[in-house]
Structures are given as structure tokens and as C-alpha cells.
Design a protein around this motif. Sequence first.
Motif, PDB file in Angstrom:
ATOM      1  N   GLU A 188       0.847  -1.193   0.000  1.00 15.77           N
ATOM      2  CA  GLU A 188       0.000   0.000   0.000  1.00 15.77           C
ATOM      3  C   GLU A 188       0.884   1.246   0.000  1.00 15.77           C
ATOM      4  O   GLU A 188       1.622   1.486   0.949  1.00 15.77           O
ATOM      5  N   PHE A 189       0.792   2.010  -1.061  1.00 13.87           N
ATOM      6  CA  PHE A 189       1.605   3.213  -1.205  1.00 13.87           C
ATOM      7  C   PHE A 189       0.935   4.390  -0.521  1.00 13.87           C
ATOM      8  O   PHE A 189      -0.282   4.547  -0.591  1.00 13.87           O
ATOM      9  N   VAL A 190       1.735   5.225   0.123  1.00 15.83           N
ATOM     10  CA  VAL A 190       1.231   6.454   0.721  1.00 15.83           C
ATOM     11  C   VAL A 190       1.388   7.626  -0.246  1.00 15.83           C
ATOM     12  O   VAL A 190       0.733   8.647  -0.083  1.00 15.83           O
ATOM     13  N   GLU A 191       2.268   7.460  -1.238  1.00 14.06           N
ATOM     14  CA  GLU A 191       2.430   8.446  -2.307  1.00 14.06           C
ATOM     15  C   GLU A 191       2.575   7.700  -3.623  1.00 14.06           C
ATOM     16  O   GLU A 191       3.469   6.866  -3.771  1.00 14.06           O
ATOM     17  N   ILE A 239       9.645   3.869   3.037  1.00 18.37           N
ATOM     18  CA  ILE A 239      10.429   3.363   1.916  1.00 18.37           C
ATOM     19  C   ILE A 239      10.112   4.223   0.693  1.00 18.37           C
ATOM     20  O   ILE A 239       8.943   4.408   0.342  1.00 18.37           O
ATOM     21  N   ARG A 240      11.146   4.760   0.059  1.00 15.47           N
ATOM     22  CA  ARG A 240      10.958   5.573  -1.144  1.00 15.47           C
ATOM     23  C   ARG A 240      11.409   4.769  -2.349  1.00 15.47           C
ATOM     24  O   ARG A 240      12.437   4.089  -2.307  1.00 15.47           O
ATOM     25  N   LEU A 241      10.645   4.842  -3.401  1.00 12.49           N
ATOM     26  CA  LEU A 241      10.928   4.178  -4.667  1.00 12.49           C
ATOM     27  C   LEU A 241      11.199   5.269  -5.682  1.00 12.49           C
ATOM     28  O   LEU A 241      10.327   6.104  -5.947  1.00 12.49           O
ATOM     29  N   VAL A 242      12.401   5.281  -6.259  1.00  7.46           N
ATOM     30  CA  VAL A 242      12.817   6.423  -7.086  1.00  7.46           C
ATOM     31  C   VAL A 242      13.371   5.943  -8.422  1.00  7.46           C
ATOM     32  O   VAL A 242      14.192   5.036  -8.489  1.00  7.46           O
ATOM     33  N   ILE A 275      11.222  10.350 -10.922  1.00  8.94           N
ATOM     34  CA  ILE A 275       9.875   9.946 -10.514  1.00  8.94           C
ATOM     35  C   ILE A 275      10.007   9.248  -9.171  1.00  8.94           C
ATOM     36  O   ILE A 275      10.877   8.392  -8.977  1.00  8.94           O
ATOM     37  N   ASP A 276       9.115   9.597  -8.245  1.00  6.20           N
ATOM     38  CA  ASP A 276       9.262   9.193  -6.854  1.00  6.20           C
ATOM     39  C   ASP A 276       7.913   8.725  -6.313  1.00  6.20           C
ATOM     40  O   ASP A 276       6.881   9.324  -6.601  1.00  6.20           O
ATOM     41  N   ALA A 277       7.916   7.642  -5.535  1.00  5.97           N
ATOM     42  CA  ALA A 277       6.727   7.142  -4.851  1.00  5.97           C
ATOM     43  C   ALA A 277       7.166   6.655  -3.475  1.00  5.97           C
ATOM     44  O   ALA A 277       8.366   6.491  -3.213  1.00  5.97           O
ATOM     45  N   SER A 278       6.208   6.404  -2.561  1.00  6.22           N
ATOM     46  CA  SER A 278       6.617   5.903  -1.253  1.00  6.22           C
ATOM     47  C   SER A 278       5.555   5.001  -0.646  1.00  6.22           C
ATOM     48  O   SER A 278       4.372   5.118  -0.939  1.00  6.22           O
TER      49      SER A 278
END
Length: 141
Positions: free
Chosen positions: A107-110, A131-134, A119-122
Amino acid sequence: MYKIANVQLWVHDQDEALSFYTQKVGMEVRADVTAPELGNFRWLTVSPPGQPDVSIVLMAIPGPPMLDPATAEQVKDLMGKGVAGAVFLTTDDCQATYRELSDRGVEFVEKPEVRPYGIDASFRDPSGNHIRLVQLNESGM
């Protein structure tokens, strides 16, 4: 010369963390050793496939003598707020990795967003670690 070998995240439950990082995030176990002579201390590490030289230690929050009860509670409180630890993962395709991890139940918070550096997600793990996914662009900030 030296290299980074391990980074540590505090976790509330090592088995829950192990399941999350292996089954949902897709990491591999690098070490899972219990030392009875150290009060059944468990050394548990994971890392992305193909990256065996750097591991994330999934460390249970210790009690005395390492941490007194009040300090252990402070660590738990900070974890719940997502500020006790963070890991940055890079990917060649943030959108595709986001979809893959989402399909596995992460479940992503961003959601993926364009930023100056790429591009960035977390998302957060079950213990609250951030945890950041970049996907870095050419500037590689």
C-alpha cells in the motif's frame, strides 16, 4: 577503502517484516540466524535480488541492557510516525514497479510523481518505516 555492508531498520515483528519484504517487496533473505548464547538474538537481513553485497537488517527493538523501556517506547512511537528509518530504492521504471508492488499488496502512501530528480513514490512497511521508490533522471540528484 570501505563499503556499506548493512543498513538497519527497527521492526516490531521480525516474522511480519520478513514476510512483507520477501513476499510483497520481492527481496531475498541474506541471513536469518538466531544466537541462543545472546538471549536468542536474531540477525535477520534481506536485500534486492542481484544485490547481495548490501543488506537491510530487520532488527527487533531490543530491551535492556541496550535500550531501557522508556527509550524502546520512544523508538516505537517514532516508527509509528514513519520517522525512525527510511530506505531509498531505485528502479529503472517507477510506474511499472509501483504497479508490480501494488499488485502484491504493498500500500503506497504516495503514488509516483514527477520530481526535479526523477519519478518518486513511497510506501511504509508494517512497522511504519518509510520506503521511497525512485526512478532517477539524468541529473541523478
